[in-house]
Scaffold this motif. Structure first.
Motif, PDB file in Angstrom:
ATOM      1  N   VAL A  75     -91.656-161.119  12.555  1.00 15.51           N
ATOM      2  CA  VAL A  75     -92.511-159.981  12.272  1.00 15.51           C
ATOM      3  C   VAL A  75     -91.826-158.653  12.583  1.00 15.51           C
ATOM      4  O   VAL A  75     -92.319-157.602  12.199  1.00 15.51           O
ATOM      5  N   SER A  76     -90.700-158.689  13.285  1.00 16.45           N
ATOM      6  CA  SER A  76     -90.074-157.451  13.712  1.00 16.45           C
ATOM      7  C   SER A  76     -89.434-156.717  12.537  1.00 16.45           C
ATOM      8  O   SER A  76     -88.747-157.310  11.702  1.00 16.45           O
ATOM      9  N   ALA A  77     -89.651-155.409  12.516  1.00 19.10           N
ATOM     10  CA  ALA A  77     -88.997-154.555  11.525  1.00 19.10           C
ATOM     11  C   ALA A  77     -87.712-153.963  12.062  1.00 19.10           C
ATOM     12  O   ALA A  77     -86.983-153.289  11.328  1.00 19.10           O
ATOM     13  N   ALA A  78     -87.405-154.210  13.351  1.00 15.81           N
ATOM     14  CA  ALA A  78     -86.262-153.575  14.010  1.00 15.81           C
ATOM     15  C   ALA A  78     -85.122-154.569  14.192  1.00 15.81           C
ATOM     16  O   ALA A  78     -85.331-155.738  14.537  1.00 15.81           O
ATOM     17  N   PHE A  79     -83.904-154.084  14.003  1.00 14.76           N
ATOM     18  CA  PHE A  79     -82.692-154.893  14.149  1.00 14.76           C
ATOM     19  C   PHE A  79     -81.737-154.097  15.026  1.00 14.76           C
ATOM     20  O   PHE A  79     -81.447-152.943  14.742  1.00 14.76           O
ATOM     21  N   GLY A  80     -81.254-154.705  16.097  1.00 16.25           N
ATOM     22  CA  GLY A  80     -80.442-153.986  17.059  1.00 16.25           C
ATOM     23  C   GLY A  80     -78.952-154.054  16.784  1.00 16.25           C
ATOM     24  O   GLY A  80     -78.439-155.080  16.335  1.00 16.25           O
ATOM     25  N   THR A  81     -78.259-152.974  17.095  1.00 14.77           N
ATOM     26  CA  THR A  81     -76.797-152.962  17.074  1.00 14.77           C
ATOM     27  C   THR A  81     -76.296-152.342  18.369  1.00 14.77           C
ATOM     28  O   THR A  81     -76.953-151.493  18.969  1.00 14.77           O
ATOM     29  N   GLY A  82     -75.126-152.795  18.803  1.00 17.79           N
ATOM     30  CA  GLY A  82     -74.494-152.215  19.982  1.00 17.79           C
ATOM     31  C   GLY A  82     -73.506-151.136  19.594  1.00 17.79           C
ATOM     32  O   GLY A  82     -73.121-151.016  18.418  1.00 17.79           O
ATOM     33  N   ARG A  83     -73.095-150.375  20.576  1.00 18.03           N
ATOM     34  CA  ARG A  83     -72.081-149.338  20.360  1.00 18.03           C
ATOM     35  C   ARG A  83     -71.089-149.398  21.508  1.00 18.03           C
ATOM     36  O   ARG A  83     -71.479-149.493  22.665  1.00 18.03           O
ATOM     37  N   ASN A  84     -69.810-149.353  21.178  1.00 19.31           N
ATOM     38  CA  ASN A  84     -68.766-149.334  22.199  1.00 19.31           C
ATOM     39  C   ASN A  84     -67.517-148.727  21.584  1.00 19.31           C
ATOM     40  O   ASN A  84     -67.467-148.467  20.378  1.00 19.31           O
ATOM     41  N   ARG A  85     -66.491-148.517  22.402  1.00 19.65           N
ATOM     42  CA  ARG A  85     -65.287-147.828  21.932  1.00 19.65           C
ATOM     43  C   ARG A  85     -64.257-148.774  21.339  1.00 19.65           C
ATOM     44  O   ARG A  85     -63.213-148.327  20.877  1.00 19.65           O
ATOM     45  N   VAL A  86     -64.547-150.062  21.321  1.00 20.52           N
ATOM     46  CA  VAL A  86     -63.656-151.022  20.678  1.00 20.52           C
ATOM     47  C   VAL A  86     -64.031-151.225  19.216  1.00 20.52           C
ATOM     48  O   VAL A  86     -63.164-151.318  18.343  1.00 20.52           O
ATOM     49  N   TRP A  87     -65.321-151.267  18.934  1.00 18.56           N
ATOM     50  CA  TRP A  87     -65.815-151.475  17.570  1.00 18.56           C
ATOM     51  C   TRP A  87     -65.685-150.162  16.805  1.00 18.56           C
ATOM     52  O   TRP A  87     -66.351-149.172  17.131  1.00 18.56           O
TER      53      TRP A  87
END
Length: 246
Positions: A148-160
């Protein structure tokens, strides 16, 4: 290792993460008396991180004195069977007074995370499981209906690389999701496990950030894959919904 030995370690895990969560929440609410440093560009650490890991190690030494322990702050020998501690995942949120941060502890058996607990102390919730068992939730963030979730998480870092992350976020949005970056890999994976995020992806993170959350996703019967990267033992984590158009 016998099933009984793993069951005993799961009980130890729940006890340890509960006590470390209480310790960090007390420090979060009383912000005086601890300092903030950086380990690198935008890589924050506080005295609470160090003290929380020391507490976790001390508690583990009481129940399982012969077990190896690896932590973000003090390191250790990450081979074979060992405990893996991220004392505060989401330190930037923690020091900023934002309540989305976590205590993450996993048990790794023969190189594979098999037990995991993620505490969200400021949200009064602990989520814990064995990878082949049931998902357990203490607190208000109980599991909700799948898909049911409309949200999808992403991470952030200095390698990607930013350009690669932006391309992937465009794909996620094209699939009909709203992209969110909560600032804690472990907390995000716990929210995937409980159905609050449809999925989570991050490339170039650390195993201590994602091992426990990976176990929780597996226990919740959600897809989760950890892939060892090519640089500095960083890993990629992909969990939850596949990116199909909605």
């Amino acid at each position: 290792m016998t099933p009984d030995a793993l069951t005993a370690r799961l009980a130890t895990l729940h006890d340890v993460v509960s006590k470390v969560a209480a310790f960090t929440l007390e420090r979060f609410r009383g912000r005086d008396g601890w300092t903030v440093e950086t380990k690198g560009p935008a890589d924050y650490v506080s005295a609470v991180d160090r003290d929380a890991e020391i507490l976790a190690r001390r508690l583990l030494a009481v129940d399982v004195p012969d077990d190896l322990v690896v932590g973000e702050e003090q390191g250790g020998n990450a081979t074979g069977n060992y405990w893996l501690i991220d004392p505060v995942d989401g330190t930037a949120n923690f020091i900023s007074g934002i309540p989305i941060w976590s205590v993450s502890i996993a048990y790794v058996l023969a190189g594979k995370p098999v037990l995991g607990a993620v505490a969200l102390p400021a949200l009064e919730t602990i989520i814990w499981a064995a990878s082949d068992g049931a998902l357990n939730v203490d607190g208000p963030l109980q599991t909700i209906e799948a898909n049911v979730s409309a949200a999808f998480g992403t991470g952030r870092n200095r390698v990607w690389p930013t350009v690669h992350r932006v391309e992937l976020e465009a794909e996620i949005e094209a699939a009909g999701y709203h992209v969110v970056s909560l600032g804690s890999c472990a907390a995000s994976l716990a929210l995937v496990a409980t159905g609050r995020l449809a999925g989570y992806v991050e490339h170039g993170t650390n195993l201590w950030d994602c091992a426990a959350g990976h176990v929780l996703c597996l226990a919740a019967k959600k897809s989760s894959v950890i892939v060892l990267g090519q640089i500095d033992q960083k890993v990629s984590i992909v969990a939850g919904a596949e990116l199909q158009p909605r």
